[in-house]
Design a protein around this motif. Sequence first.
Motif, PDB file in Angstrom:
ATOM      1  N   MET A   1       0.858  -1.159   0.000  1.00 29.63           N
ATOM      2  CA  MET A   1       0.000   0.000   0.000  1.00 29.63           C
ATOM      3  C   MET A   1       0.904   1.221   0.000  1.00 29.63           C
ATOM      4  N   HIS A   3       0.570   4.479   0.444  1.00 32.16           N
ATOM      5  CA  HIS A   3       0.464   5.636   1.342  1.00 32.16           C
ATOM      6  C   HIS A   3       0.045   5.268   2.761  1.00 32.16           C
ATOM      7  N   GLU A   4       0.013   3.966   3.053  1.00 29.87           N
ATOM      8  CA  GLU A   4      -0.459   3.540   4.362  1.00 29.87           C
ATOM      9  C   GLU A   4       0.098   2.151   4.651  1.00 29.87           C
ATOM     10  N   ASP A   5       0.402   1.889   5.914  1.00 29.50           N
ATOM     11  CA  ASP A   5       0.833   0.540   6.257  1.00 29.50           C
ATOM     12  C   ASP A   5      -0.354  -0.254   6.804  1.00 29.50           C
ATOM     13  N   GLY A   6      -0.143  -1.548   6.978  1.00 29.67           N
ATOM     14  CA  GLY A   6      -1.215  -2.418   7.444  1.00 29.67           C
ATOM     15  C   GLY A   6      -1.721  -2.071   8.831  1.00 29.67           C
ATOM     16  N   TYR A   7      -0.830  -1.554   9.681  1.00 30.11           N
ATOM     17  CA  TYR A   7      -1.231  -1.191  11.033  1.00 30.11           C
ATOM     18  C   TYR A   7      -2.244  -0.046  11.033  1.00 30.11           C
ATOM     19  N   SER A   8      -1.957   0.988  10.296  1.00 32.00           N
ATOM     20  CA  SER A   8      -2.902   2.113  10.254  1.00 32.00           C
ATOM     21  C   SER A   8      -4.180   1.721   9.531  1.00 32.00           C
ATOM     22  N   PHE A   9      -4.049   0.871   8.523  1.00 30.73           N
ATOM     23  CA  PHE A   9      -5.237   0.411   7.797  1.00 30.73           C
ATOM     24  C   PHE A   9      -6.186  -0.353   8.725  1.00 30.73           C
ATOM     25  N   ARG A  11      -6.353  -0.273  11.933  1.00 30.27           N
ATOM     26  CA  ARG A  11      -6.882   0.625  12.962  1.00 30.27           C
ATOM     27  C   ARG A  11      -8.073   1.424  12.426  1.00 30.27           C
ATOM     28  N   ARG A  12      -7.972   1.864  11.168  1.00 28.50           N
ATOM     29  CA  ARG A  12      -9.110   2.579  10.568  1.00 28.50           C
ATOM     30  C   ARG A  12     -10.315   1.658  10.433  1.00 28.50           C
TER      31      ARG A  12
END
Length: 71
Positions: A1, A3-9, A11-12
């Motif tokens: 991804m 512009h985003e990593d799996g952790y932030s994804f 969490r969203r």
Amino acid sequence: MPHEDGYSFIRRIRARAPGEGGAVPAAALTAYASPSDRMKVLGAGFNIHIAKPVQPTELAVVVASLAGRHT
């Protein structure tokens, strides 16, 4: 991804209501396999941590389990 990593994804996703997808099962398939990596993955909201390399049959069992099916 890009512009985003799996952790932030995840969490969203987990911030959403269950009816809006917030409770969707999620597995983290990663090359990072230390105990601290596992804790970070689970703490972020993934249901399971799977370290690479993974056998296809193991991955199929995990996906089936997350989907509520048994193989």
